[in-house]
Enzyme design. Structure first.
Site, PDB file in Angstrom:
ATOM      1  N   ASP A   1       0.803  -1.253  -0.006  1.00 48.60           N
ATOM      2  CA  ASP A   1      -0.021   0.107   0.133  1.00 48.60           C
ATOM      3  C   ASP A   1       1.065   1.317   0.109  1.00 48.60           C
ATOM      4  O   ASP A   1       0.892   2.149   0.976  1.00 48.60           O
ATOM      5  CB  ASP A   1      -1.058   0.041   1.001  1.00 48.60           C
ATOM      6  CG  ASP A   1      -1.724   1.293   1.240  1.00 48.60           C
ATOM      7  OD1 ASP A   1      -1.942   1.785   0.235  1.00 48.60           O
ATOM      8  OD2 ASP A   1      -2.551   1.571   2.239  1.00 48.60           O
TER       9      ASP A   1
ATOM     10  N   ASN B   1      -2.776   3.769  12.586  1.00 50.04           N
ATOM     11  CA  ASN B   1      -4.140   3.121  12.735  1.00 50.04           C
ATOM     12  C   ASN B   1      -3.679   1.715  12.751  1.00 50.04           C
ATOM     13  O   ASN B   1      -4.527   0.703  13.133  1.00 50.04           O
ATOM     14  CB  ASN B   1      -5.032   3.518  11.817  1.00 50.04           C
ATOM     15  CG  ASN B   1      -6.134   2.873  11.833  1.00 50.04           C
ATOM     16  OD1 ASN B   1      -6.916   2.721  12.717  1.00 50.04           O
ATOM     17  ND2 ASN B   1      -6.561   2.168  10.818  1.00 50.04           N
ATOM     18  N   HIS B   2      -2.689   1.259  11.937  1.00 53.44           N
ATOM     19  CA  HIS B   2      -2.764  -0.038  11.297  1.00 53.44           C
ATOM     20  C   HIS B   2      -1.183  -0.470  10.989  1.00 53.44           C
ATOM     21  O   HIS B   2      -0.307   0.617  10.975  1.00 53.44           O
ATOM     22  CB  HIS B   2      -3.405  -0.428  10.183  1.00 53.44           C
ATOM     23  CG  HIS B   2      -3.302   0.649   9.069  1.00 53.44           C
ATOM     24  ND1 HIS B   2      -4.139   1.649   8.984  1.00 53.44           N
ATOM     25  CD2 HIS B   2      -2.361   0.686   8.222  1.00 53.44           C
ATOM     26  CE1 HIS B   2      -3.768   2.516   7.941  1.00 53.44           C
ATOM     27  NE2 HIS B   2      -2.686   1.805   7.469  1.00 53.44           N
TER      28      HIS B   2
ATOM     29  N   ASP C   1      -5.625  -3.486  12.124  1.00 53.17           N
ATOM     30  CA  ASP C   1      -5.586  -2.256  12.977  1.00 53.17           C
ATOM     31  C   ASP C   1      -4.805  -2.609  14.117  1.00 53.17           C
ATOM     32  O   ASP C   1      -5.262  -3.700  14.951  1.00 53.17           O
ATOM     33  CB  ASP C   1      -7.049  -1.991  13.415  1.00 53.17           C
ATOM     34  CG  ASP C   1      -7.498  -0.957  12.081  1.00 53.17           C
ATOM     35  OD1 ASP C   1      -7.221  -1.282  10.664  1.00 53.17           O
ATOM     36  OD2 ASP C   1      -8.398  -0.174  12.297  1.00 53.17           O
TER      37      ASP C   1
ATOM     38  N   ASP D   1      -1.774   9.733   9.688  1.00 55.30           N
ATOM     39  CA  ASP D   1      -2.656   8.948   8.476  1.00 55.30           C
ATOM     40  C   ASP D   1      -3.833   8.287   9.239  1.00 55.30           C
ATOM     41  O   ASP D   1      -3.918   7.845  10.375  1.00 55.30           O
ATOM     42  CB  ASP D   1      -1.737   8.058   7.976  1.00 55.30           C
ATOM     43  CG  ASP D   1      -2.283   7.187   6.871  1.00 55.30           C
ATOM     44  OD1 ASP D   1      -2.564   7.590   5.780  1.00 55.30           O
ATOM     45  OD2 ASP D   1      -2.685   5.960   7.138  1.00 55.30           O
TER      46      ASP D   1
ATOM     47  N   GLU E   1     -12.739   1.817  17.745  1.00 53.66           N
ATOM     48  CA  GLU E   1     -14.274   1.409  17.475  1.00 53.66           C
ATOM     49  C   GLU E   1     -14.754   1.067  18.745  1.00 53.66           C
ATOM     50  O   GLU E   1     -14.209   0.796  19.905  1.00 53.66           O
ATOM     51  CB  GLU E   1     -14.061   0.545  16.452  1.00 53.66           C
ATOM     52  CG  GLU E   1     -13.357  -0.592  16.486  1.00 53.66           C
ATOM     53  CD  GLU E   1     -11.768  -0.236  16.281  1.00 53.66           C
ATOM     54  OE1 GLU E   1     -11.596   0.406  15.368  1.00 53.66           O
ATOM     55  OE2 GLU E   1     -10.864  -0.788  16.864  1.00 53.66           O
TER      56      GLU E   1
ATOM     57  N   GLU F   1      -5.287  13.695   9.034  1.00 56.60           N
ATOM     58  CA  GLU F   1      -5.786  13.275   7.809  1.00 56.60           C
ATOM     59  C   GLU F   1      -7.052  12.812   8.016  1.00 56.60           C
ATOM     60  O   GLU F   1      -7.179  11.524   8.528  1.00 56.60           O
ATOM     61  CB  GLU F   1      -5.003  12.252   6.916  1.00 56.60           C
ATOM     62  CG  GLU F   1      -5.524  11.976   5.744  1.00 56.60           C
ATOM     63  CD  GLU F   1      -5.521  10.587   5.127  1.00 56.60           C
ATOM     64  OE1 GLU F   1      -6.082  10.107   4.125  1.00 56.60           O
ATOM     65  OE2 GLU F   1      -5.408   9.425   6.066  1.00 56.60           O
TER      66      GLU F   1
ATOM     67  N   ASP G   1      -3.168   9.956  -3.358  1.00 57.50           N
ATOM     68  CA  ASP G   1      -4.369   8.994  -3.558  1.00 57.50           C
ATOM     69  C   ASP G   1      -5.452   9.468  -4.587  1.00 57.50           C
ATOM     70  O   ASP G   1      -5.157  10.291  -5.306  1.00 57.50           O
ATOM     71  CB  ASP G   1      -5.171   9.333  -2.004  1.00 57.50           C
ATOM     72  CG  ASP G   1      -4.526   8.505  -0.882  1.00 57.50           C
ATOM     73  OD1 ASP G   1      -3.733   7.375  -1.030  1.00 57.50           O
ATOM     74  OD2 ASP G   1      -4.513   8.918   0.287  1.00 57.50           O
TER      75      ASP G   1
END
Ligand code: NOJ
Ligand code: CA
Length: 568
Positions: free
Chosen positions: A73, A115-116, A183, A213, A220, A255, A323
């Site tokens: 990615d 985040n991950h 994550d 990012d 969650e 972001e 992106d």
């Protein structure tokens, strides 16, 4: 707050508000310049091009991830947060980049992807293999894939669920992006400590800021949307407190692809500040909408929406980045219209957006490119350029995913566009060789040789902007006009008078999206009787009437930046 630590990193002028006046330039290390002929851009290559960036007028570089990664990615799948991917160089070279950038009064902002991680990260490998071990709780594991059903899927082209089954641990893990990007579990305080150590590692190396990012997605909860949940804000506030304490002057950029009233929460409050900057996602597609619809109305409405960005903070404005041009922040009706105008070939689409570069989107029309840049450089906030857009580079929609607009920078008409001496087949991605955007024609060298090139125009507009602190520091007021194709606003700054150029100023900005010449009458409240002059050439314009009305004519897709003198 410690008073002994410098307000900024060594070699730079002290300015706690630097981010509000800076012109940012996003540059992917892999794509900019290859120094050793292996076909891959690297840190040494980037260092060799700092003089070019300084000449252009860039104040800060944003480097997307250049860390150890399987690159599934574009590096946003990090396998080691404190190691440079070997093909990009070494930590020593990164240190040299920071030093050389600072010598040129240029800052370095890097991506912090928290985040991950990549599924190749040793934390994930340990977590899947040893649930009871020290890393067992570093990720979000579950026996069922039924939890958090209200959370949307972001990469709709590739993912069907935010859960993936891990055959080793025989449980599901949570992932907001690709399934190879599990994550991190922010419920685990050890994860906080790890992230803080990563931040300290890079801050100690001298970086001036971090782009956070995918920042809304840290936490969650049952029944929640998984976006901007309260503990996510609490974590960012904690990170900010650490930065203010240990590294004052370094900045955080959010972001968050959301509406302004949601994004604004990432600035935090006076008591609990969070980020210094946040990208302005909704305004960007509206610029593109205005260009094709010839209507300023929707952009005007967006800009008029009262959004409080606290004192000292700033929006990050952009036209394109690495992106897809995201259409998440427009209505279904507008989205379909934009697909029709800008992504008529389905190959041009990706997720909820368009995977093309700026010049091809605008069909290489010089007037549109100038108009779009004039907006970028005069809207409230700091502008972010995407590498190559200053020369109007093209894209390659035959490449997969967002690689379409991540091809090598085009420096010269020579082999590999001067990017690399490698065998052309060895490049990490091929250089653009399309009919209109072939590197034979579109390259830095040839544009440097033409005084009227896009490159010279962009450089000039950057320098005009930088001569007027009002663009970075002033307020904005949208003005009424009698022509739906015309947007007018006034930027106003009270000035501090402390140093040259930092004095009270008002700038009237007028943009026509019509594809033919128009005349417009603007109600310039507050500017009654003011004399006007063009900020580029200095030419005087007819003054604003004593009733505040001003009639102007504009050529097709054109703009004015007019300095307003004190009323006569
Ligand atoms: C946002 C980045 O800009 C994008 O390139 C990446 O794929 C996702 N975050 C996931 O990290
Ligand atoms: Ca290389």
């Amino acid at each position: 707050m410690s008073f002994t630590a410098p307000l900024t990193t060594p070699g730079l002028a002290l300015d706690p508000h630097w981010h509000r006046r800076a012109v940012f330039y996003e540059v992917m290390v892999r794509s900019f310049m290859d120094s050793n002929g292996d076909g891959i851009g690297d840190l040494a290559g980037l260092i060799s091009k700092l003089d070019y960036l300084q000449w252009l007028g860039v104040d800060a570089l944003w480097l997307p991830p250049f860390f150890e990664s399987p690159l599934r990615d574009g590096g946003y799948d990090v396998a080691d947060y404190t190691a440079v991917l070997p093909e990009f160089g070494t930590i020593e070279q990164f240190r040299e980049l920071v030093t050389k950038a600072h010598e040129r009064n240029m800052r370095i902002v890097i991506d912090l992807v928290i985040n991950h991680t990549s599924d190749q990260h040793p934390w994930f490998q340990a977590s899947r293999e040893d649930p009871q071990g020290p890393y067992g709780d570093y990720y979000v594991w579950s026996d069922t894939d039924e939890k958090y059903q209200d959370v949307r899927i972001i990469f709709v082209d590739t993912e069907e669920s935010n859960w993936a089954f891990d055959p080793v641990r025989r449980q599901f893990y949570w992932h907001r992006f690709f399934s190879h990007q599990p994550d991190l579990n922010f419920e685990n305080p050890k994860v906080h400590d790890e992230i803080f150590d990563v931040v300290r590692f890079w801050a100690d190396l001298g970086v001036d800021g971090f782009r956070l990012d995918a920042i809304p997605y840290l936490y969650e909860s049952d029944g929640g949307t998984g976006e901007s949940e309260p503990p996510t804000h609490a974590f960012i506030a904690k990170l900010r407190a650490m930065i203010d304490e240990e590294y004052p002057g370094r900045i955080l950029i959010a972001e968050a692809n959301q509406w302004p009233h949601e994004v604004v929460e990432f600035f935090g409050t006076d008591e609990q500040p969070e980020c210094h900057m946040a990208f302005d996602f909704p305004v960007m597609p509206r610029i593109f909408y205005a260009l094709r619809s010839q209507q300023a109305t929707e952009l005007e409405r967006q800009l008029s929406e009262e959004v409080h960005a606290p004192e000292g903070s700033a929006w990050g404005v952009f036209l394109r980045n690495h992106d897809e041009l995201t259409l998440e922040m427009v209505s279904e009706e507008y989205r379909q219209a934009m697909y029709g105008w800008y992504a008529y070939d389905p190959r041009m689409r990706a997720n909820v957006g368009i995977r093309r570069r700026l010049a091809p989107l605008l069909d290489n029309a010089r007037s549109e490119l100038e108009l779009a840049h004039a907006l970028l450089f005069s809207l409230p906030g700091s502008p972010f350029l995407y590498y190559g857009d200053e020369i109007g580079m093209g894209d390659n929609i035959w490449l997969p995913d967002r690689d379409s607009s991540r091809t090598p920078m085009q420096w010269t008409p020579d082999r590999n566009a001067g990017f690399s001496t490698a065998d052309p087949g060895k490049l990490y991605l091929p250089v653009v060789q399309s009919l209109v955007y072939h590197y034979n024609q579109i390259n830095v060298e040839s544009q440097l040789a033409q005084s009227r090139s896009l490159l010279h125009w962009v450089r000039n507009v950057i320098h005009v902007r930088k001569a007027h602190p009002t663009f970075g520091l002033g307020t904005m007021r949208v003005l009424r006009t009698d022509n739906e194709s015309v947007l007018a606003f006034v930027r106003e700054y009270a000035g501090t008078g402390t140093h040259l150029g930092d004095s009270a100023e008002r700038i009237l900005c007028v943009f026509s999206f019509a594809h033919n010449p128009v005349s417009v009458t603007i109600t310039a409240e507050g500017l009654e009787g003011a004399g006007l002059h063009d900020l580029f050439g200095g030419a005087p314009f007819p003054p604003v009437g004593d009733d505040g009305r001003l009639t102007l004519t504009l050529g097709s897709q054109s703009f004015f930046w007019l300095g307003a003198d004190a009323a006569r």
